[in-house]
Scaffold this motif. Structure first.
Motif, PDB file in Angstrom:
ATOM      1  N   LYS A   1      16.882  30.606  26.214  1.00  0.00           N
ATOM      2  CA  LYS A   1      17.482  31.935  26.125  1.00  0.00           C
ATOM      3  C   LYS A   1      18.143  32.124  24.763  1.00  0.00           C
ATOM      4  CE  LYS A   1      16.059  32.366  30.226  1.00  0.00           C
ATOM      5  NZ  LYS A   1      14.690  32.734  30.324  1.00  0.00           N
ATOM      6  N   ASN A   2      18.157  33.356  24.301  1.00  0.00           N
ATOM      7  CA  ASN A   2      18.654  33.656  22.959  1.00  0.00           C
ATOM      8  C   ASN A   2      19.979  34.411  22.920  1.00  0.00           C
ATOM      9  OD1 ASN A   2      16.474  32.483  21.510  1.00  0.00           O
ATOM     10  ND2 ASN A   2      15.212  34.192  22.194  1.00  0.00           N
ATOM     11  N   SER A   3      20.563  34.681  24.082  1.00  0.00           N
ATOM     12  CA  SER A   3      21.835  35.407  24.094  1.00  0.00           C
ATOM     13  C   SER A   3      22.550  35.144  25.411  1.00  0.00           C
ATOM     14  CB  SER A   3      21.604  36.910  23.939  1.00  0.00           C
ATOM     15  OG  SER A   3      20.965  37.427  25.097  1.00  0.00           O
TER      16      SER A   3
ATOM     17  N   PHE B   1      20.956  31.555  18.338  1.00  0.00           N
ATOM     18  CA  PHE B   1      21.293  32.915  18.728  1.00  0.00           C
ATOM     19  C   PHE B   1      21.499  33.791  17.503  1.00  0.00           C
ATOM     20  CE2 PHE B   1      21.285  31.133  22.619  1.00  0.00           C
ATOM     21  CZ  PHE B   1      22.457  30.613  23.140  1.00  0.00           C
TER      22      PHE B   1
ATOM     23  N   LEU C   1      18.218  27.479  30.574  1.00  0.00           N
ATOM     24  CA  LEU C   1      19.057  28.214  29.628  1.00  0.00           C
ATOM     25  C   LEU C   1      18.693  27.925  28.170  1.00  0.00           C
ATOM     26  CD1 LEU C   1      22.585  27.921  31.285  1.00  0.00           C
ATOM     27  CD2 LEU C   1      20.926  29.798  31.458  1.00  0.00           C
TER      28      LEU C   1
ATOM     29  N   TYR D   1      30.163  31.240  27.041  1.00  0.00           N
ATOM     30  CA  TYR D   1      29.068  30.413  27.531  1.00  0.00           C
ATOM     31  C   TYR D   1      29.595  29.358  28.497  1.00  0.00           C
ATOM     32  CZ  TYR D   1      26.156  32.656  24.050  1.00  0.00           C
ATOM     33  OH  TYR D   1      25.464  33.585  23.327  1.00  0.00           O
TER      34      TYR D   1
ATOM     35  N   SER E   1      19.407  35.112  33.799  1.00  0.00           N
ATOM     36  CA  SER E   1      18.823  33.901  34.390  1.00  0.00           C
ATOM     37  C   SER E   1      19.698  33.376  35.522  1.00  0.00           C
ATOM     38  CB  SER E   1      18.666  32.810  33.334  1.00  0.00           C
ATOM     39  OG  SER E   1      17.687  33.178  32.408  1.00  0.00           O
TER      40      SER E   1
ATOM     41  N   GLU F   1      23.651  37.428  27.335  1.00  0.00           N
ATOM     42  CA  GLU F   1      23.092  38.387  28.293  1.00  0.00           C
ATOM     43  C   GLU F   1      21.847  37.820  28.977  1.00  0.00           C
ATOM     44  OE1 GLU F   1      20.846  42.156  27.209  1.00  0.00           O
ATOM     45  OE2 GLU F   1      22.798  42.968  27.833  1.00  0.00           O
ATOM     46  N   GLU F   2      20.947  37.208  28.201  1.00  0.00           N
ATOM     47  CA  GLU F   2      19.750  36.590  28.785  1.00  0.00           C
ATOM     48  C   GLU F   2      20.124  35.473  29.749  1.00  0.00           C
ATOM     49  OE1 GLU F   2      16.766  35.264  26.029  1.00  0.00           O
ATOM     50  OE2 GLU F   2      16.793  37.147  24.931  1.00  0.00           O
ATOM     51  N   MET F   3      21.157  34.712  29.400  1.00  0.00           N
ATOM     52  CA  MET F   3      21.605  33.626  30.266  1.00  0.00           C
ATOM     53  C   MET F   3      22.204  34.167  31.563  1.00  0.00           C
ATOM     54  SD  MET F   3      23.167  30.869  27.662  1.00  0.00           S
ATOM     55  CE  MET F   3      22.115  30.028  26.489  1.00  0.00           C
TER      56      MET F   3
END
Length: 169
Positions: free
Chosen positions: A149-151, A112, A146, A121, A158, A153-155
């Protein structure tokens, strides 16, 4: 019917000449049935959703007439399907075990750009774990989703998009 039995058709015990994919349903069922009459088999069928799906497949198995030494193991979440045999209810892993599995799968390669705050997280991860009833396969699938994903927010996006976590059972 054809799509349901092709996985069985790939069995190495079936005659080589019959392995082409142009075999008629009746002939395919007959060959699968014959192999089980001649050989002890363990047939594993994963994720039968409806009783009608199982009924469609029973023609392939001499077990239904009680003259085979073969066994069929099927997995399902449908209680009516499970009751056709001897159901065993599997339980999920503990929430802490599920979190550890998710953490290993999803966060093994932290790449990240933002600062790593594991508590945020973990909060999201545990929320997802509860929704999938701590079933190890579901937790591993979520971890795989997951992991790309890079953040946070992205998680979170998802998590909202994971339809299978929100399905009524």
């Amino acid at each position: 019917m054809e799509l349901l039995v092709y996985g069985v058709w790939a069995d190495p015990l079936l005659p080589e000449k019959k392995k082409d994919m142009n075999v008629e349903d009746g002939e395919l069922v007959e060959q699968i049935y014959k192999v089980q009459m001649e050989t002890r088999c363990l047939i594993v069928i994963d994720d039968i959703w409806k009783l009608d799906d199982w009924k469609c497949l029973t023609k392939c198995f001499p077990i239904s007439v009680g003259i085979s030494h073969s066994k069929v193991l099927l997995t399902t979440r449908n209680k009516k399907v499970a009751e056709i045999g001897y159901p065993i209810q599997l339980k999920g892993i503990t929430e802490d075990e599920a979190w550890e599995l998710l953490r290993m799968k999803a966060f093994a390669k932290i790449h990240f750009k933002e600062a790593w705050d594991e508590s945020e997280y973990e909060k999201l991860g545990r929320k997802m774990i509860r929704k999938c009833e701590r079933l190890p396969l579901a937790v591993a699938v979520i971890g795989g989703i997951l992991s790309g994903k890079n953040s946070l927010e992205e998680m979170e996006i998802s998590e909202r998009r994971c339809e299978f976590l929100h399905r009524e059972r």
